[in-house]
Design an enzyme around this catalytic site. Structure first.
Site, short mmCIF file in Angstrom:
data_model
loop_
_atom_site.label_atom_id
_atom_site.label_comp_id
_atom_site.label_asym_id
_atom_site.label_seq_id
_atom_site.Cartn_x
_atom_site.Cartn_y
_atom_site.Cartn_z
N LYS A 6 73.33 60.01 8.85
CA LYS A 6 74.55 60.70 9.28
C LYS A 6 75.64 59.69 9.61
O LYS A 6 75.38 58.68 10.25
CB LYS A 6 74.28 61.61 10.49
CG LYS A 6 75.46 62.52 10.82
CD LYS A 6 75.05 63.65 11.76
CE LYS A 6 74.93 63.20 13.19
NZ LYS A 6 74.59 64.31 14.10
N ASP A 11 79.75 63.97 10.56
CA ASP A 11 79.91 64.53 11.90
C ASP A 11 81.29 64.18 12.43
O ASP A 11 81.60 63.00 12.65
CB ASP A 11 78.82 63.97 12.83
CG ASP A 11 78.82 64.64 14.20
OD1 ASP A 11 79.69 65.48 14.46
OD2 ASP A 11 77.94 64.31 15.01
N ASN A 34 82.63 65.60 15.27
CA ASN A 34 82.66 65.75 16.73
C ASN A 34 83.90 66.46 17.24
O ASN A 34 84.57 65.99 18.15
CB ASN A 34 82.49 64.41 17.42
CG ASN A 34 81.07 63.87 17.29
OD1 ASN A 34 80.80 63.05 16.41
ND2 ASN A 34 80.16 64.32 18.14
N GLU A 68 75.48 71.40 19.33
CA GLU A 68 75.19 70.50 20.45
C GLU A 68 76.04 70.80 21.66
O GLU A 68 75.66 70.49 22.79
CB GLU A 68 75.34 69.04 20.03
CG GLU A 68 76.76 68.58 19.79
CD GLU A 68 76.84 67.12 19.38
OE1 GLU A 68 77.07 66.27 20.26
OE2 GLU A 68 76.65 66.83 18.19
N GLY A 77 77.04 55.19 20.27
CA GLY A 77 77.39 56.57 20.56
C GLY A 77 78.83 56.92 20.30
O GLY A 77 79.24 58.07 20.52
N SER A 78 79.63 55.98 19.80
CA SER A 78 81.06 56.22 19.62
C SER A 78 81.32 57.14 18.43
O SER A 78 80.70 57.02 17.38
CB SER A 78 81.79 54.89 19.41
OG SER A 78 81.20 54.15 18.34
N HIS A 128 70.09 68.74 17.62
CA HIS A 128 70.83 67.59 18.10
C HIS A 128 69.92 66.77 19.02
O HIS A 128 69.17 67.33 19.82
CB HIS A 128 72.06 68.06 18.89
CG HIS A 128 72.76 66.97 19.63
ND1 HIS A 128 72.82 66.92 21.00
CD2 HIS A 128 73.43 65.88 19.18
CE1 HIS A 128 73.53 65.86 21.38
NE2 HIS A 128 73.89 65.21 20.30
N ALA A 129 69.98 65.46 18.89
CA ALA A 129 69.17 64.60 19.76
C ALA A 129 69.94 63.31 20.01
O ALA A 129 71.16 63.26 19.85
CB ALA A 129 67.80 64.34 19.14
#
Length: 444
Positions: A220, A250, A252, A305, A24-25, A355-356
């Site tokens: 991604k 992405d 973020n 998201e 998840g980083s 988003h998931a």
């Protein structure tokens, strides 16, 4: 008639130590512990069914969402499910318009995350009462029934109730054929699991190799911390997946507007389909500027998201600030608010690519996107749903992926019910956390 009164609403702080493996980083969230405020609604109905809901968090702060859920529970306990769903719009507005709680939103932040968790549990309970998976319950509802669940306040300049009904009425044409297609082929997915920012090049290569063998064609890559690092990693991924498979980026929220434009131009050689969250998720005009600058390169902008509510999505659409709209089943006010966004996206002809990942987001959002295809958009062009291969084993009805596609759930409900893992990963008293604290691998 739906019998039974809601007798209790409980909420649990559930956390998984994903930071230990850098899962998840990304450029802004370097050490997330995927977590959830997990809600259980109980009734006194004879069938003893319960409703389960959650909202997703990254560890610290989950306890604050838990407090917000408890503050909202007084608006739920003592009501009947029938009373709620026969005037769902009024109930939704009651939750989001409490004269005092609204001040700490309104309809955004912690209190809206809590609202989502509560409403997700209500929708799960309702679908179970109907004996249908949520997507199927939505597909079978009439346009008028669906629209009655939506609060149109603040968005009628972009979508009226009459327009929404018309969209849904048109969506009924060919519905059975599209439902059959979903049951047979599923909804196309893309994977984010291969290229978290904290993964080594070797791990990235292995995961891409494995994913290609499993049939994945859409990948991604997390970017934004270091340009040279991004160039190297994107080159690795593009070389591995070949020129024909899709690549998305992405950031973020890492960059300023001009920085985003220049950075993505450097990465344009890898032919990304989109850049996701290139700047502050609240900067609608900034996203519009980036969209305009990258259009000649054929690179779209994706975001959503961390888009607070339907009003922000309305403005993103009106400002032509995104080319791919990413709903989230736990950021917005549950199914109710997501319905309004799906309908606005249809009106503005913008593809929805949810988003998931996280904890339970895949389990939930699959219902929304399958419904969207069958009853709203009627299209799979430029559409896909994110998938992350983490933590599904903790759910009673985990997602089923076949040939890189979400297969429609068949069990009644919203797929939100977790298993006994809740007890082990309850924070901070669960066995897993007590062991990690004792071993000094993580601290509270």
């Amino acid at each position: 008639m739906i019998k039974g009164k809601i007798t209790d609403l409980t909420v649990t702080d559930v956390r998984f130590p994903t930071s230990l493996g850098h899962h998840g980083s990304d450029a802004m969230h370097t050490d997330p512990d995927y977590s959830a405020a997990y809600v259980v609604i109980e009734t006194d109905a004879e069938d003893a069914l319960k409703g389960y809901g959650l909202t997703f968090t990254l560890g610290k702060g989950t306890e604050i969402v838990v407090c917000a859920v408890k503050a909202l529970s007084r608006l739920v306990v003592g009501r009947t499910l029938e009373d709620i769903v026969t005037n769902f719009r009024a109930f939704y507005r009651q939750l989001t318009s409490d004269g005092q709680l609204r001040w700490i939103g309104p309809e955004k932040g912690v209190v809206h995350l809590a609202t989502s968790a509560v409403l997700n549990a209500v929708w799960d309970l309702w679908a179970k009462k109907k004996g249908k998976p949520l997507w199927k319950m939505l597909v079978d509802m009439t346009p008028e029934e669906l629209v009655s669940c939506i609060d149109f306040r603040y968005i009628t300049d972009a979508l009226t109730e009459e327009e929404a009904i018309e969209i849904l009425q048109k969506g009924r044409k060919g519905q059975e054929t599209r439902e059959e297609h979903m049951l047979k082929c599923g909804y196309p997915a893309y994977t984010t699991s291969c290229a978290w920012l904290g993964y080594s090049d070797q791990q990235l290569q292995k995961l891409c190799t494995d994913a290609l063998k499993e049939g994945w064609t859409r990948f991604k890559v997390k970017v934004g911390a270091d340009l040279q690092d991004d160039l190297r990693r994107c080159k690795i991924v593009r070389n591995m997946i070949g020129p024909d498979n899709k690549l998305m980026l992405d950031a973020n929220q890492r960059w300023d507007v001009n920085e985003a434009i220049s950075w993505v131009k450097e990465l344009a050689e890898f032919q990304p389909l989109w850049i996701e969250e290139p700047t502050s998720p609240d900067d609608i005009l900034g996203h519009a500027t980036i969209s305009k600058a990258l259009a000649p390169l054929g690179i779209g902008v994706a975001t959503g998201e961390q888009c607070h509510n339907r009003v922000m999505f309305k403005q993103f659409l009106q400002a032509h600030a995104l080319q791919y709209l990413q709903i989230d089943s736990c950021r917005l006010g549950s199914v109710n608010e997501n319905l309004s966004v799906l309908l606005m996206a249809k009106k503005f002809n913008i593809p929805v690519c949810p988003h998931a990942g996280g904890v339970g987001l895949c389990e939930l959002v699959q219902h929304l996107i399958i419904f969207d295809y069958i009853s709203v958009s009627g299209s799979l062009e430029n559409r896909m749903c994110e998938y992350v291969d983490h933590l599904h084993e903790h759910f009673k009805y985990p997602v089923i992926i076949h040939n890189a596609a979400y297969m429609p759930p068949k069990d009644p409900g919203y797929s939100t019910e977790m298993n006994a893992s809740v007890l082990q990963y309850h924070f901070p008293g669960g066995d897993i956390w007590q062991q990690l604290i004792m071993e000094k691998k993580l601290t509270i």
